[in-house]
Design a protein around this motif. Structure first.
Motif, mmCIF file in Angstrom:
data_model
loop_
_atom_site.group_PDB
_atom_site.id
_atom_site.type_symbol
_atom_site.label_atom_id
_atom_site.label_comp_id
_atom_site.label_asym_id
_atom_site.label_seq_id
_atom_site.Cartn_x
_atom_site.Cartn_y
_atom_site.Cartn_z
ATOM 1 N N MET A 95 35.653 44.448 56.686
ATOM 2 C CA MET A 95 36.164 43.516 55.985
ATOM 3 C C MET A 95 37.582 44.017 55.107
ATOM 4 S SD MET A 95 34.668 40.823 53.388
ATOM 5 C CE MET A 95 35.928 39.614 52.451
ATOM 6 N N SER A 96 38.483 43.569 55.532
ATOM 7 C CA SER A 96 39.795 43.637 54.703
ATOM 8 C C SER A 96 39.971 42.979 53.831
ATOM 9 C CB SER A 96 40.870 43.496 55.878
ATOM 10 O OG SER A 96 42.274 43.855 55.160
ATOM 11 N N TYR A 97 40.241 43.198 52.552
ATOM 12 C CA TYR A 97 40.594 42.501 51.471
ATOM 13 C C TYR A 97 42.026 41.838 51.307
ATOM 14 C CZ TYR A 97 36.277 44.481 49.600
ATOM 15 O OH TYR A 97 35.021 44.735 49.406
ATOM 16 N N GLY A 98 42.288 40.542 51.238
ATOM 17 C CA GLY A 98 43.589 40.173 50.974
ATOM 18 C C GLY A 98 44.019 40.363 49.657
ATOM 19 N N ASP A 99 45.365 39.988 49.200
ATOM 20 C CA ASP A 99 46.164 40.141 48.328
ATOM 21 C C ASP A 99 45.464 39.318 47.036
ATOM 22 O OD1 ASP A 99 47.620 42.374 49.219
ATOM 23 O OD2 ASP A 99 49.247 40.880 49.764
ATOM 24 N N TRP A 100 45.244 38.225 47.479
ATOM 25 C CA TRP A 100 44.440 37.213 46.704
ATOM 26 C C TRP A 100 43.213 37.829 46.042
ATOM 27 C CZ3 TRP A 100 40.002 34.704 47.038
ATOM 28 C CH2 TRP A 100 39.304 34.505 48.267
ATOM 29 N N GLN A 101 42.563 38.519 47.122
ATOM 30 C CA GLN A 101 41.113 39.034 46.666
ATOM 31 C C GLN A 101 41.292 39.883 45.625
ATOM 32 O OE1 GLN A 101 39.761 39.315 50.605
ATOM 33 N NE2 GLN A 101 38.073 37.832 50.034
ATOM 34 N N LYS A 102 42.137 40.877 45.808
ATOM 35 C CA LYS A 102 42.401 41.981 45.024
ATOM 36 C C LYS A 102 43.056 41.561 43.801
ATOM 37 C CE LYS A 102 43.967 45.172 48.683
ATOM 38 N NZ LYS A 102 44.883 45.937 49.115
ATOM 39 N N ARG A 103 43.836 40.383 43.588
ATOM 40 C CA ARG A 103 44.397 39.949 42.159
ATOM 41 C C ARG A 103 43.248 39.282 41.631
ATOM 42 N NH1 ARG A 103 48.778 38.420 45.399
ATOM 43 N NH2 ARG A 103 47.921 36.465 45.544
ATOM 44 N N GLU A 104 42.462 38.654 42.279
ATOM 45 C CA GLU A 104 41.252 37.927 41.513
ATOM 46 C C GLU A 104 40.348 39.059 40.850
ATOM 47 O OE1 GLU A 104 37.529 35.055 42.479
ATOM 48 O OE2 GLU A 104 38.779 35.608 43.966
ATOM 49 N N LEU A 105 40.030 39.870 41.503
ATOM 50 C CA LEU A 105 39.100 40.904 41.165
ATOM 51 C C LEU A 105 39.544 41.745 39.931
ATOM 52 C CD1 LEU A 105 37.584 42.394 44.215
ATOM 53 C CD2 LEU A 105 36.537 40.947 42.599
ATOM 54 N N GLN A 106 41.057 42.004 39.877
ATOM 55 C CA GLN A 106 41.809 42.639 38.933
ATOM 56 C C GLN A 106 42.005 41.928 37.507
ATOM 57 O OE1 GLN A 106 45.242 43.648 41.220
ATOM 58 N NE2 GLN A 106 44.709 45.850 41.275
ATOM 59 N N ARG A 107 41.968 40.610 37.812
ATOM 60 C CA ARG A 107 42.110 39.784 37.059
ATOM 61 C C ARG A 107 40.854 39.596 36.088
ATOM 62 N NH1 ARG A 107 40.397 34.591 36.178
ATOM 63 N NH2 ARG A 107 39.835 34.221 38.130
ATOM 64 N N TRP A 108 39.482 39.525 36.839
ATOM 65 C CA TRP A 108 38.389 39.578 35.939
ATOM 66 C C TRP A 108 38.117 40.897 35.459
ATOM 67 C CZ3 TRP A 108 34.436 35.902 36.141
ATOM 68 C CH2 TRP A 108 34.471 34.717 36.588
ATOM 69 N N ILE A 109 38.639 42.056 35.824
ATOM 70 C CA ILE A 109 38.446 43.216 35.133
ATOM 71 C C ILE A 109 39.174 43.204 34.061
ATOM 72 C CG2 ILE A 109 38.738 45.757 35.310
ATOM 73 C CD1 ILE A 109 38.139 45.653 38.218
ATOM 74 N N LYS A 110 40.337 42.765 33.901
ATOM 75 C CA LYS A 110 41.321 42.603 32.673
ATOM 76 C C LYS A 110 40.847 41.679 31.588
ATOM 77 C CE LYS A 110 45.949 41.926 31.158
ATOM 78 N NZ LYS A 110 45.390 41.820 29.972
ATOM 79 N N ASP A 111 40.154 40.668 32.051
ATOM 80 C CA ASP A 111 39.543 39.611 31.110
ATOM 81 C C ASP A 111 38.394 40.391 30.570
ATOM 82 O OD1 ASP A 111 41.426 37.627 31.954
ATOM 83 O OD2 ASP A 111 40.068 36.651 33.132
ATOM 84 N N GLY A 112 37.745 40.981 31.246
ATOM 85 C CA GLY A 112 36.402 41.581 30.859
ATOM 86 C C GLY A 112 36.741 42.802 29.750
ATOM 87 N N ASP A 113 37.939 43.459 30.154
ATOM 88 C CA ASP A 113 38.505 44.427 29.334
ATOM 89 C C ASP A 113 38.915 43.903 27.820
ATOM 90 O OD1 ASP A 113 37.906 46.394 31.026
ATOM 91 O OD2 ASP A 113 40.193 46.690 31.678
ATOM 92 N N ASP A 114 39.607 42.708 27.864
ATOM 93 C CA ASP A 114 40.219 41.823 26.847
ATOM 94 C C ASP A 114 38.994 41.405 25.956
ATOM 95 O OD1 ASP A 114 42.596 42.405 27.481
ATOM 96 O OD2 ASP A 114 42.975 40.280 28.559
ATOM 97 N N LEU A 115 37.998 40.946 26.627
ATOM 98 C CA LEU A 115 36.618 40.601 25.814
ATOM 99 C C LEU A 115 35.968 41.753 25.098
ATOM 100 C CD1 LEU A 115 35.546 37.930 28.213
ATOM 101 C CD2 LEU A 115 36.174 37.507 25.756
ATOM 102 N N ALA A 116 35.772 42.672 25.983
ATOM 103 C CA ALA A 116 35.223 43.930 25.391
ATOM 104 C C ALA A 116 36.056 44.558 24.142
ATOM 105 C CB ALA A 116 35.179 45.169 26.338
ATOM 106 N N ALA A 117 37.410 44.541 24.387
ATOM 107 C CA ALA A 117 38.210 44.940 23.188
ATOM 108 C C ALA A 117 37.854 43.872 21.862
ATOM 109 C CB ALA A 117 39.605 44.963 23.258
ATOM 110 N N LYS A 118 37.979 42.617 21.929
ATOM 111 C CA LYS A 118 37.647 41.881 21.096
ATOM 112 C C LYS A 118 36.142 41.856 20.320
ATOM 113 C CE LYS A 118 40.348 37.981 22.656
ATOM 114 N NZ LYS A 118 40.257 36.504 23.206
ATOM 115 N N ALA A 119 35.089 42.403 21.351
ATOM 116 C CA ALA A 119 33.679 42.639 20.748
ATOM 117 C C ALA A 119 33.904 43.916 19.977
ATOM 118 C CB ALA A 119 32.850 42.748 22.193
#
Length: 80
Positions: free
Chosen positions: A1-25
């Motif tokens: 299965m090949s990943y589309g650009d939108w899928q890559k961006r979505e996954l990267q956004r979730w990682i970044k959001d998790g990083d931001d929340l972890a920093a707040k914690a």
């Protein structure tokens, strides 16, 4: 299965959001060991399956990332 650009961006956004929340914690006193382990697993899967172009299961990678993101939310909410 090949990943589309939108899928890559979505996954990267979730990682970044998790990083931001972890920093707040961490600012609120979290030691973050569990979050660090979850992040390491999620990012490794993302790197291997998405960035290196392996034919992987998108749902598996997304589930790992969402687990990390959810744990970061829970940690942050517990400390607020």
């Amino acid at each position: 299965m090949s990943y589309g650009d939108w899928q890559k961006r979505e996954l990267q956004r979730w990682i970044k959001d998790g990083d931001d929340l972890a920093a707040k914690a961490r600012k609120l006193g979290s030691h973050g060991k569990t979050l660090a382990a979850l992040r390491k697993t999620a990012v490794a899967a993302f790197d291997q399956e998405v960035l290196q172009g392996k034919d992987g299961d998108f749902r598996y990678v997304k589930d790992l990332i969402v687990t990390y993101h959810s744990a970061a939310i829970d940690e942050w909410n517990a400390l607020r």
